[in-house]
Design an enzyme around this catalytic site. Structure first.
Site, PDB file in Angstrom:
ATOM      1  N   ALA A 180      -3.028 -13.279 -12.954  1.00 21.45           N
ATOM      2  CA  ALA A 180      -3.789 -14.425 -12.444  1.00 21.45           C
ATOM      3  C   ALA A 180      -4.222 -15.378 -13.553  1.00 21.45           C
ATOM      4  CB  ALA A 180      -5.004 -13.938 -11.673  1.00 21.45           C
TER       5      ALA A 180
ATOM      6  N   ASP B 201       2.234  -6.682  -8.754  1.00 19.17           N
ATOM      7  CA  ASP B 201       1.981  -6.161 -10.111  1.00 19.17           C
ATOM      8  C   ASP B 201       1.236  -4.829 -10.092  1.00 19.17           C
ATOM      9  OD1 ASP B 201      -0.670  -8.614 -10.880  1.00 19.17           O
ATOM     10  OD2 ASP B 201      -0.445  -7.146  -9.262  1.00 19.17           O
TER      11      ASP B 201
HETATM   12  C1  LIG Z   1      -5.283 -10.740  -4.666  1.00 22.51           C
HETATM   13  C2  LIG Z   1      -4.944  -9.867  -5.792  1.00 22.51           C
HETATM   14  O1  LIG Z   1      -3.939 -10.486  -6.455  1.00 22.51           O
HETATM   15  C3  LIG Z   1      -4.494  -8.507  -5.380  1.00 22.51           C
HETATM   16  O2  LIG Z   1      -5.332  -7.993  -4.423  1.00 22.51           O
HETATM   17  C4  LIG Z   1      -4.410  -7.557  -6.526  1.00 22.51           C
HETATM   18  O3  LIG Z   1      -3.878  -6.349  -6.116  1.00 22.51           O
HETATM   19  C5  LIG Z   1      -3.521  -8.060  -7.573  1.00 22.51           C
HETATM   20  O4  LIG Z   1      -2.443  -8.414  -7.288  1.00 22.51           O
HETATM   21  C6  LIG Z   1      -3.994  -7.997  -8.970  1.00 22.51           C
HETATM   22  O5  LIG Z   1      -3.133  -8.628  -9.822  1.00 22.51           O
END
Ligand SMILES: C[C@H](O)[C@H](O)[C@@H](O)C(=O)CO
Length: 537
Positions: free
Chosen positions: A57, A284
């Site tokens: 993210a 991931d």
């Molecule tokens: C929304 C999040 O991306 C997800 O729930 C989590 O599992 C994830 O992908 C963390 O990188």
């Protein structure tokens, strides 16, 4: 029923021992030989590298992997930022920038003289792009923290009931789940839905850009909350419930499936070969769990990054009333397994606090913040990291102070005290969720495997061990990328199954062990934490 690629149905003990006795197969340049199901090991020759793209993210990386006689060697060839873009009050991912960086990774590998024999992509979950009739992307994907989903989950649950949604998907209720993002577009009568012909999640979309082929990968598809793990496919009833046409959704491929190769226009543009592309556990967290260097079959894991994902690996989804009540999820894994886990807000709260202080001109590095936290008074302020007030971007220190005032606690005053509050609260929440995982799975865990970038925070690892009163085995840091590489090697016969992969990862990346300390203090703090947060079991 889900068709597993060869070599992936070895969940329990029926893995086929691959011997290197038949030298006939030793033709490194005949790599396709392996792909054609020839599972003779190539006599110990050093195979070319493979490439894993792991998109988080906040940042992404391209990792080269080589399997050198049972030892994994990795090399990061490209690291890049992943900055969401806010337009008006909408928050989007900069998907074309991410694709540009994927191409940069290929160019850097080429310039390093690497021969790449395959590649794969994993990323965060739930988000997607819609592709139109001409194969064009119909707009930049929304970021899951965008507020266009505000209130949609509550309205959808009221209309459909939680039991129907959970009973058909086995997925935890989170306001940004794909089902509520699509329902939000429907509620807004978005023209995107009129034009859309194909639904592709982030790795599906980037893979489509690379190969020209459209496939939906299993582990990520399960995070939508409209994939039915019992039927083994998209749940047409839930889609109909939210007014979305099932025709948008393609065939679901399992991790380990070869899904094309780099398209001709790209190989010409970059001057590289048509490298084969594989679907891995493209969520991931799914790849991170694949890389957990567990010794025992029943293990508990915590994938620690922007989010903290804690749970265990199961053969069948756990979709009973208790799982729904405790709001656990059953996300798809490798080899037909499922990840029974719970999302915990994670280091997002620390990252956003850091961003708030930076904006205020208070510049601290993360190691400095952790050192200040260590010196701050213990257990003065505790929060429930999963209170919805911490989900969206913004001024976390003020929200933490607000939470403390609301719960009759002294609010932190200094960055060190705020960081201590965040890390202590995370560690105590880890204990709470670990106990729920044991209760729900009927398993008891002798310790906790922590993987991911967050384990570079040694204080958090130690406090997690203190809070759970069990050892923490921390490593590898690059969990998702290593799980991505492992599934590519299994798919190509270099490793026999996920358990051999975990063994090789354990031997190549030794874990750091944190033994629990200060038991009495943490036991007392846990009681206060439960009382303050109202978290009952
Ligand atoms: C929304 C999040 O991306 C997800 O729930 C989590 O599992 C994830 O992908 C963390 O990188």
């Amino acid at each position: 029923m889900r068709e597993l690629p060869p070599r992936f149905n070895s969940r329990r003990g029926n893995s086929r021992k691959i011997s290197a006795s038949n030298p006939a197969a030793c033709a490194p340049q005949g790599f396709e030989a392996v792909l054609a199901g020839d599972d003779e090991r190539l006599g110990g020759f050093l195979l070319p590298s493979i490439l894993a793209y792991d998109l988080g993210a906040s940042s992404g990386r391209a990792l080269l992997g080589r399997l050198n006689n049972r030892t994994i060697e990795v090399e990061e060839v490209h690291r890049f930022g992943n900055d969401p873009v806010v337009v008006g009050d909408r928050m989007h991912w900069d998907i074309l920038r991410l694709y540009h960086d994927i191409k940069q990774g290929l160019l850097k590998a080429k310039h390093a003289g690497e021969t790449i024999s395959s590649l794969a992509i994993d990323s965060w979950a739930v988000d997607f792009g819609l592709v139109g009739r001409g194969g064009e992307l119909l707009g930049n994907p929304y970021h899951y923290r965008d507020r266009h989903t505000d209130g949609v989950m509550e309205r959808t649950m009221e209309r459909l009931t939680a039991s129907r949604i959970f009973g058909r998907s086995g997925i935890q209720f989170l306001p940004f789940n794909t089902i509520y993002q699509l329902a939000a577009l429907k509620e807004a009568d978005s023209p995107l839905l009129e034009q859309a012909k194909h639904f592709l999640m982030i790795p599906d979309l980037l893979r489509y850009f690379l190969t020209g082929e459209m496939h939906n990968e299993f582990s990520n598809a399960t995070t939508t909350q409209f994939y039915n793990p019992v039927l083994g496919g998209w749940d047409a009833e839930l889609l109909a419930d939210i007014g979305i046409s099932p025709s948008l959704f393609g065939n679901v491929v399992q991790p380990g499936t070869r899904v094309g190769q780099l398209r001709a226009s790209l190989t010409e543009e970059l001057g590289i070969d048509a490298i084969p592309v594989f679907a891995v556990a493209e969520h991931d967290t799914g790849s991170a769990v694949a890389a957990v260097p567990a010794l025992e079959r029943d293990f508990a894991y915590l994938s620690c990054g922007t989010w903290s994902l804690m749970g265990t690996e199961v053969d069948q989804p756990v979709m009973g009333e208790l799982a729904q009540t405790l709001n656990f999820t059953n996300e798809g894994g490798v080899g037909g397994t499922f990840r029974l886990l719970k999302n915990i807000m994670g280091l997002w709260i620390l990252n956003e606090s850091h961003r708030t202080w930076e904006k205020a001109g208070l510049s601290y590095s993360f190691p400095e913040l952790v050192a200040l936290a260590e010196k701050a008074p213990a257990f003065r302020s505790l929060i429930d990291p999963d209170d919805p007030m911490f989900l969206h971007a913004g001024d976390m220190p003020s929200r933490i102070a607000n939470y403390c005032e609301r719960t009759g606690q002294q609010a932190p005053q200094s960055p060190g005290e705020f960081v201590r509050c965040i890390l202590e609260s995370l560690a105590l929440k880890y204990r709470y969720v670990l106990e729920l995982t044991e209760r729900l799975s009927g398993k008891s865990f002798s310790g906790l495997h922590m993987v991911g970038g967050g384990i570079q925070n040694a204080l958090l690892c130690q406090w997690s061990a203190n809070a759970i009163g069990k050892p923490v085995w921390a490593g590898p840091v690059e969990g998702s990328a290593l799980g991505n590489l492992a599934v590519q090697w299994i798919a190509q016969g270099e490793l026999s199954d996920i358990w051999e992969a975990r063994k090789v990862i354990r031997e190549s990346f030794p874990v750091t062990v944190y033994e629990p300390r200060d038991g009495a203090q943490w036991e007392d703090a846990y009681g206060r934490f439960r009382a303050l947060t109202g978290l009952s079991k």
